[in-house]
Design a protein around this motif. Structure first.
Motif, PDB file in Angstrom:
ATOM      1  N   PRO A  68      -2.035 -20.423 -35.207  1.00  0.00           N
ATOM      2  CA  PRO A  68      -1.572 -20.131 -33.767  1.00  0.00           C
ATOM      3  C   PRO A  68      -2.541 -21.345 -33.049  1.00  0.00           C
ATOM      4  N   LEU A  69      -2.561 -21.751 -31.979  1.00  0.00           N
ATOM      5  CA  LEU A  69      -3.365 -22.744 -30.917  1.00  0.00           C
ATOM      6  C   LEU A  69      -3.503 -21.968 -29.644  1.00  0.00           C
ATOM      7  N   ASP A  70      -4.822 -21.634 -29.454  1.00  0.00           N
ATOM      8  CA  ASP A  70      -5.180 -20.798 -28.272  1.00  0.00           C
ATOM      9  C   ASP A  70      -5.885 -21.583 -27.212  1.00  0.00           C
ATOM     10  N   ASP A  71      -6.083 -22.862 -27.629  1.00  0.00           N
ATOM     11  CA  ASP A  71      -6.852 -23.890 -26.478  1.00  0.00           C
ATOM     12  C   ASP A  71      -5.615 -24.246 -25.540  1.00  0.00           C
ATOM     13  N   GLU A  72      -6.030 -25.258 -25.035  1.00  0.00           N
ATOM     14  CA  GLU A  72      -5.133 -25.816 -24.068  1.00  0.00           C
ATOM     15  C   GLU A  72      -3.840 -26.239 -24.537  1.00  0.00           C
ATOM     16  N   LEU A  73      -2.709 -26.139 -23.401  1.00  0.00           N
ATOM     17  CA  LEU A  73      -1.613 -26.521 -24.019  1.00  0.00           C
ATOM     18  C   LEU A  73      -1.356 -28.061 -24.296  1.00  0.00           C
ATOM     19  N   HIS A  74      -0.478 -28.326 -25.338  1.00  0.00           N
ATOM     20  CA  HIS A  74      -0.408 -29.703 -25.632  1.00  0.00           C
ATOM     21  C   HIS A  74       1.021 -30.271 -25.171  1.00  0.00           C
ATOM     22  N   LYS A  75       0.783 -31.057 -24.329  1.00  0.00           N
ATOM     23  CA  LYS A  75       2.311 -31.499 -23.690  1.00  0.00           C
ATOM     24  C   LYS A  75       3.216 -32.291 -24.633  1.00  0.00           C
ATOM     25  N   ASP A  76       2.674 -32.761 -25.844  1.00  0.00           N
ATOM     26  CA  ASP A  76       3.521 -33.687 -26.637  1.00  0.00           C
ATOM     27  C   ASP A  76       4.064 -32.540 -27.851  1.00  0.00           C
ATOM     28  N   ALA A  77       3.964 -31.265 -27.707  1.00  0.00           N
ATOM     29  CA  ALA A  77       4.541 -30.133 -28.605  1.00  0.00           C
ATOM     30  C   ALA A  77       5.777 -30.309 -28.882  1.00  0.00           C
ATOM     31  N   GLN A  78       6.504 -29.891 -30.027  1.00  0.00           N
ATOM     32  CA  GLN A  78       8.079 -30.243 -30.182  1.00  0.00           C
ATOM     33  C   GLN A  78       8.743 -28.591 -29.750  1.00  0.00           C
ATOM     34  N   PRO A  79       9.405 -28.881 -28.943  1.00  0.00           N
ATOM     35  CA  PRO A  79      10.209 -27.443 -28.289  1.00  0.00           C
ATOM     36  C   PRO A  79      11.198 -26.879 -29.590  1.00  0.00           C
ATOM     37  N   VAL A  80      10.723 -25.655 -29.960  1.00  0.00           N
ATOM     38  CA  VAL A  80      11.283 -24.892 -31.118  1.00  0.00           C
ATOM     39  C   VAL A  80      11.813 -23.613 -30.621  1.00  0.00           C
ATOM     40  N   GLY A  81      12.428 -22.943 -31.255  1.00  0.00           N
ATOM     41  CA  GLY A  81      13.270 -21.705 -30.873  1.00  0.00           C
ATOM     42  C   GLY A  81      13.439 -20.714 -32.185  1.00  0.00           C
ATOM     43  N   PRO A  82      13.650 -19.525 -31.782  1.00  0.00           N
ATOM     44  CA  PRO A  82      13.519 -18.587 -33.085  1.00  0.00           C
ATOM     45  C   PRO A  82      15.124 -18.543 -33.848  1.00  0.00           C
ATOM     46  N   GLY A  83      15.977 -19.273 -33.338  1.00  0.00           N
ATOM     47  CA  GLY A  83      17.252 -19.441 -34.159  1.00  0.00           C
ATOM     48  C   GLY A  83      18.260 -19.648 -33.105  1.00  0.00           C
ATOM     49  N   CYS A  84      19.539 -20.477 -33.275  1.00  0.00           N
ATOM     50  CA  CYS A  84      20.338 -20.706 -32.484  1.00  0.00           C
ATOM     51  C   CYS A  84      20.832 -19.496 -31.695  1.00  0.00           C
ATOM     52  N   ALA A  85      21.235 -18.515 -32.207  1.00  0.00           N
ATOM     53  CA  ALA A  85      22.011 -17.392 -31.741  1.00  0.00           C
ATOM     54  C   ALA A  85      21.086 -16.612 -30.760  1.00  0.00           C
ATOM     55  N   VAL A  86      19.976 -16.653 -30.633  1.00  0.00           N
ATOM     56  CA  VAL A  86      18.976 -15.691 -29.929  1.00  0.00           C
ATOM     57  C   VAL A  86      18.126 -16.890 -29.001  1.00  0.00           C
ATOM     58  N   CYS A  87      18.302 -17.919 -29.077  1.00  0.00           N
ATOM     59  CA  CYS A  87      17.148 -19.092 -28.355  1.00  0.00           C
ATOM     60  C   CYS A  87      17.758 -19.200 -27.113  1.00  0.00           C
ATOM     61  N   PRO A  88      16.729 -19.208 -25.924  1.00  0.00           N
ATOM     62  CA  PRO A  88      17.085 -19.229 -24.673  1.00  0.00           C
ATOM     63  C   PRO A  88      17.224 -20.810 -24.267  1.00  0.00           C
ATOM     64  N   ARG A  89      16.748 -21.636 -25.251  1.00  0.00           N
ATOM     65  CA  ARG A  89      16.565 -23.147 -24.747  1.00  0.00           C
ATOM     66  C   ARG A  89      18.217 -23.548 -24.614  1.00  0.00           C
ATOM     67  N   ALA A  90      18.521 -23.867 -23.232  1.00  0.00           N
ATOM     68  CA  ALA A  90      19.814 -24.299 -22.978  1.00  0.00           C
ATOM     69  C   ALA A  90      20.078 -25.866 -23.456  1.00  0.00           C
ATOM     70  N   GLU A  91      19.018 -26.609 -23.412  1.00  0.00           N
ATOM     71  CA  GLU A  91      19.387 -28.047 -23.587  1.00  0.00           C
ATOM     72  C   GLU A  91      18.552 -28.265 -24.879  1.00  0.00           C
ATOM     73  N   CYS A  92      19.106 -28.264 -25.768  1.00  0.00           N
ATOM     74  CA  CYS A  92      18.620 -28.427 -27.289  1.00  0.00           C
ATOM     75  C   CYS A  92      19.597 -29.331 -28.075  1.00  0.00           C
ATOM     76  N   GLY A  93      19.014 -30.570 -28.627  1.00  0.00           N
ATOM     77  CA  GLY A  93      19.878 -31.321 -29.407  1.00  0.00           C
ATOM     78  C   GLY A  93      20.272 -30.986 -30.621  1.00  0.00           C
ATOM     79  N   ALA A  94      19.561 -29.770 -31.130  1.00  0.00           N
ATOM     80  CA  ALA A  94      19.330 -29.311 -32.510  1.00  0.00           C
ATOM     81  C   ALA A  94      20.574 -28.179 -32.805  1.00  0.00           C
ATOM     82  N   ARG A  95      21.158 -27.671 -31.531  1.00  0.00           N
ATOM     83  CA  ARG A  95      21.720 -26.297 -31.439  1.00  0.00           C
ATOM     84  C   ARG A  95      22.890 -26.397 -32.433  1.00  0.00           C
TER      85      ARG A  95
END
Length: 78
Positions: free
Chosen positions: A44-71
């Protein structure tokens, strides 16, 4: 089969440093799909937010990320 590292950004805003690798666990041959085992270590990272972080989700069926190229499946979360 190449070690990878990335900073991951979860939908809830948490960020993790990840280290991962995969390798075959069964013989590979023509006309068969390889069976792979993946191993990932998360810190876990507790310091400042990294703007270049890779957006991921918990799994397609329960992921709230609407714009995901890997869905690979429709989300059950509205």
């Amino acid at each position: 089969m190449v070690p990878e590292t990335a900073i991951l950004d979860l939908p809830n805003g948490a960020q993790f440093q990840a280290w991962a690798i995969c390798q075959p666990i069964a013989p590979v041959g023509f006309g068969t799909e390889p069976v792979m085992r993946a191993t990932m270590l998360l810190k876990p990272l507790d310091d400042e937010l990294h703007k270049d972080a890779q957006p991921v989700g918990p799994g397609c069926a329960v992921c709230p990320r609407a714009e995901c190229g890997a869905r690979r499946a429709a989300s059950l979360v509205s």
